[in-house]
Design a protein around this motif. Structure first.
Motif, PDB file in Angstrom:
ATOM      1  N   THR A 172       0.815  -1.206   0.000  1.00 27.50           N
ATOM      2  CA  THR A 172       0.000   0.000   0.000  1.00 27.50           C
ATOM      3  C   THR A 172       0.853   1.262   0.000  1.00 27.50           C
ATOM      4  O   THR A 172       0.337   2.352  -0.147  1.00 27.50           O
ATOM      5  N   ASP A 173       2.137   1.106   0.142  1.00 29.08           N
ATOM      6  CA  ASP A 173       3.065   2.225   0.175  1.00 29.08           C
ATOM      7  C   ASP A 173       3.442   2.624  -1.256  1.00 29.08           C
ATOM      8  O   ASP A 173       3.781   1.780  -2.070  1.00 29.08           O
ATOM      9  N   MET A 174       3.362   3.919  -1.585  1.00 26.43           N
ATOM     10  CA  MET A 174       3.684   4.388  -2.935  1.00 26.43           C
ATOM     11  C   MET A 174       5.096   4.013  -3.348  1.00 26.43           C
ATOM     12  O   MET A 174       5.353   3.755  -4.513  1.00 26.43           O
ATOM     13  N   SER A 175       6.023   3.954  -2.400  1.00 30.39           N
ATOM     14  CA  SER A 175       7.392   3.593  -2.766  1.00 30.39           C
ATOM     15  C   SER A 175       7.460   2.161  -3.291  1.00 30.39           C
ATOM     16  O   SER A 175       8.376   1.816  -4.040  1.00 30.39           O
ATOM     17  N   THR A 176       6.490   1.334  -2.940  1.00 27.66           N
ATOM     18  CA  THR A 176       6.483  -0.044  -3.405  1.00 27.66           C
ATOM     19  C   THR A 176       6.325  -0.112  -4.913  1.00 27.66           C
ATOM     20  O   THR A 176       6.972  -0.924  -5.563  1.00 27.66           O
ATOM     21  N   ILE A 177       5.495   0.747  -5.475  1.00 32.00           N
ATOM     22  CA  ILE A 177       5.337   0.718  -6.927  1.00 32.00           C
ATOM     23  C   ILE A 177       6.633   1.122  -7.610  1.00 32.00           C
ATOM     24  O   ILE A 177       6.971   0.610  -8.678  1.00 32.00           O
ATOM     25  N   ILE A 178       7.402   1.979  -6.977  1.00 25.97           N
ATOM     26  CA  ILE A 178       8.694   2.357  -7.533  1.00 25.97           C
ATOM     27  C   ILE A 178       9.638   1.153  -7.500  1.00 25.97           C
ATOM     28  O   ILE A 178      10.419   0.945  -8.423  1.00 25.97           O
ATOM     29  N   MET A 179       9.533   0.342  -6.466  1.00 20.68           N
ATOM     30  CA  MET A 179      10.345  -0.879  -6.406  1.00 20.68           C
ATOM     31  C   MET A 179       9.945  -1.840  -7.522  1.00 20.68           C
ATOM     32  O   MET A 179      10.791  -2.530  -8.088  1.00 20.68           O
ATOM     33  N   LYS A 194      23.064 -10.888  -8.767  1.00 16.65           N
ATOM     34  CA  LYS A 194      24.109  -9.879  -8.930  1.00 16.65           C
ATOM     35  C   LYS A 194      24.151  -9.421 -10.385  1.00 16.65           C
ATOM     36  O   LYS A 194      24.295  -8.230 -10.669  1.00 16.65           O
ATOM     37  N   GLU A 195      23.986 -10.363 -11.306  1.00 20.46           N
ATOM     38  CA  GLU A 195      23.998 -10.025 -12.736  1.00 20.46           C
ATOM     39  C   GLU A 195      22.841  -9.083 -13.086  1.00 20.46           C
ATOM     40  O   GLU A 195      23.036  -8.087 -13.782  1.00 20.46           O
ATOM     41  N   ASP A 196      21.614  -9.399 -12.595  1.00 20.41           N
ATOM     42  CA  ASP A 196      20.461  -8.510 -12.822  1.00 20.41           C
ATOM     43  C   ASP A 196      20.753  -7.118 -12.274  1.00 20.41           C
ATOM     44  O   ASP A 196      20.483  -6.101 -12.928  1.00 20.41           O
ATOM     45  N   TRP A 197      21.260  -7.092 -11.061  1.00 22.27           N
ATOM     46  CA  TRP A 197      21.508  -5.818 -10.380  1.00 22.27           C
ATOM     47  C   TRP A 197      22.531  -4.974 -11.145  1.00 22.27           C
ATOM     48  O   TRP A 197      22.295  -3.797 -11.425  1.00 22.27           O
ATOM     49  N   LEU A 198      23.661  -5.575 -11.497  1.00 21.56           N
ATOM     50  CA  LEU A 198      24.720  -4.834 -12.180  1.00 21.56           C
ATOM     51  C   LEU A 198      24.272  -4.358 -13.554  1.00 21.56           C
ATOM     52  O   LEU A 198      24.537  -3.216 -13.945  1.00 21.56           O
ATOM     53  N   LYS A 199      23.576  -5.209 -14.292  1.00 21.46           N
ATOM     54  CA  LYS A 199      23.070  -4.839 -15.620  1.00 21.46           C
ATOM     55  C   LYS A 199      22.085  -3.672 -15.506  1.00 21.46           C
ATOM     56  O   LYS A 199      22.165  -2.694 -16.249  1.00 21.46           O
ATOM     57  N   GLY A 200      21.160  -3.776 -14.556  1.00 22.11           N
ATOM     58  CA  GLY A 200      20.165  -2.730 -14.368  1.00 22.11           C
ATOM     59  C   GLY A 200      20.759  -1.427 -13.879  1.00 22.11           C
ATOM     60  O   GLY A 200      20.394  -0.350 -14.359  1.00 22.11           O
ATOM     61  N   MET A 201      21.676  -1.506 -12.938  1.00 22.39           N
ATOM     62  CA  MET A 201      22.299  -0.291 -12.417  1.00 22.39           C
ATOM     63  C   MET A 201      23.137   0.389 -13.501  1.00 22.39           C
ATOM     64  O   MET A 201      23.180   1.621 -13.582  1.00 22.39           O
ATOM     65  N   THR A 202      23.773  -0.403 -14.358  1.00 23.18           N
ATOM     66  CA  THR A 202      24.523   0.173 -15.474  1.00 23.18           C
ATOM     67  C   THR A 202      23.572   0.902 -16.422  1.00 23.18           C
ATOM     68  O   THR A 202      23.852   2.030 -16.841  1.00 23.18           O
ATOM     69  N   ARG A 244      23.055   7.765  -6.197  1.00 22.10           N
ATOM     70  CA  ARG A 244      22.577   7.923  -7.576  1.00 22.10           C
ATOM     71  C   ARG A 244      21.277   7.160  -7.785  1.00 22.10           C
ATOM     72  O   ARG A 244      20.400   7.635  -8.507  1.00 22.10           O
ATOM     73  N   LEU A 245      21.162   5.997  -7.156  1.00 21.03           N
ATOM     74  CA  LEU A 245      19.901   5.248  -7.256  1.00 21.03           C
ATOM     75  C   LEU A 245      18.773   6.042  -6.607  1.00 21.03           C
ATOM     76  O   LEU A 245      17.675   6.155  -7.169  1.00 21.03           O
ATOM     77  N   GLN A 246      19.024   6.627  -5.445  1.00 19.51           N
ATOM     78  CA  GLN A 246      18.029   7.490  -4.797  1.00 19.51           C
ATOM     79  C   GLN A 246      17.621   8.630  -5.723  1.00 19.51           C
ATOM     80  O   GLN A 246      16.453   8.995  -5.801  1.00 19.51           O
ATOM     81  N   GLY A 247      18.577   9.166  -6.438  1.00 21.85           N
ATOM     82  CA  GLY A 247      18.318  10.253  -7.363  1.00 21.85           C
ATOM     83  C   GLY A 247      17.489   9.841  -8.573  1.00 21.85           C
ATOM     84  O   GLY A 247      16.935  10.690  -9.267  1.00 21.85           O
ATOM     85  N   LYS A 248      17.407   8.545  -8.821  1.00 20.35           N
ATOM     86  CA  LYS A 248      16.629   8.035  -9.966  1.00 20.35           C
ATOM     87  C   LYS A 248      15.180   7.735  -9.607  1.00 20.35           C
ATOM     88  O   LYS A 248      14.382   7.391 -10.471  1.00 20.35           O
ATOM     89  N   MET A 249      14.814   7.870  -8.345  1.00 21.64           N
ATOM     90  CA  MET A 249      13.459   7.510  -7.930  1.00 21.64           C
ATOM     91  C   MET A 249      12.385   8.323  -8.657  1.00 21.64           C
ATOM     92  O   MET A 249      11.372   7.788  -9.077  1.00 21.64           O
ATOM     93  N   ASP A 250      12.622   9.613  -8.830  1.00 18.47           N
ATOM     94  CA  ASP A 250      11.654  10.434  -9.564  1.00 18.47           C
ATOM     95  C   ASP A 250      11.552   9.981 -11.017  1.00 18.47           C
ATOM     96  O   ASP A 250      10.467   9.924 -11.586  1.00 18.47           O
TER      97      ASP A 250
END
Length: 169
Positions: free
Chosen positions: A11-18, A35-43, A52-58
């Protein structure tokens, strides 16, 4: 190595961002990233640190405003949320995911949720899932443009019948 997200509140709006983040990472399972998913996605997001990830939330939130991207996220959510040995979503999970994705934007969601709660349905298949989004986008809240001869799944036909009966009381 697998990265696990902490327990999430649907029910938390941040969940949809996740969920959007998981979609961006192409994560196959809810709550887990390899780890592969994470690194590929973060790249692809150009993130090399937490700040930087926090900065991408918007930016991730804006993905929900594009109708085509939202449809892709919505469709992704079905496979992401279902048990991998099942072809359908159990109804509790379907209701939670629908609340997350449509609960704030679809005026009929509260009554659709009530319908699901009292219905005979124990699971939601992919066709039903996809059509709920289409129904929410095309059928007016007063059902005035609902086509009884349309190709809606039986579940949605039954919802309309149930809702019209409630309105007639």
């Amino acid at each position: 190595k697998i990265y696990v997200l902490s327990e999430i509140n649907l029910t938390d709006m941040s969940t949809i961002i996740m969920l959007v983040l998981a979609w961006k990472l192409e994560a196959p399972n809810m709550g887990f990233f390899t780890k592969e998913d994470w690194l590929k996605g973060m790249t692809s997001l150009q993130c090399d640190c937490t700040e930087r990830l926090q900065g991408k939330m918007d930016y991730l939130r804006t993905q929900l405003n594009d109708a085509t991207l939202f449809r892709n996220i919505y469709r992704y959510a079905f496979d992401f949320a279902r048990d991998k040995d099942q072809r359908s979503l159990d109804m509790d999970t379907a209701e939670s995911m629908l609340a997350l994705l449509l609960g704030r934007t679809w005026p009929l969601f509260p009554v659709f949720h009530q319908f699901l709660e009292q219905s005979k349905y124990k699971v939601m298949n992919k066709d039903q899932w996809y059509n709920v989004l289409e129904f929410s986008r095309t059928v007016h809240p007063d059902l005035s443009n609902y086509d009884e001869d349309g190709a809606w799944p039986v579940m949605l036909d039954e919802f309309v019948e149930w809702y019209k009966a409630r309105l007639a009381l």
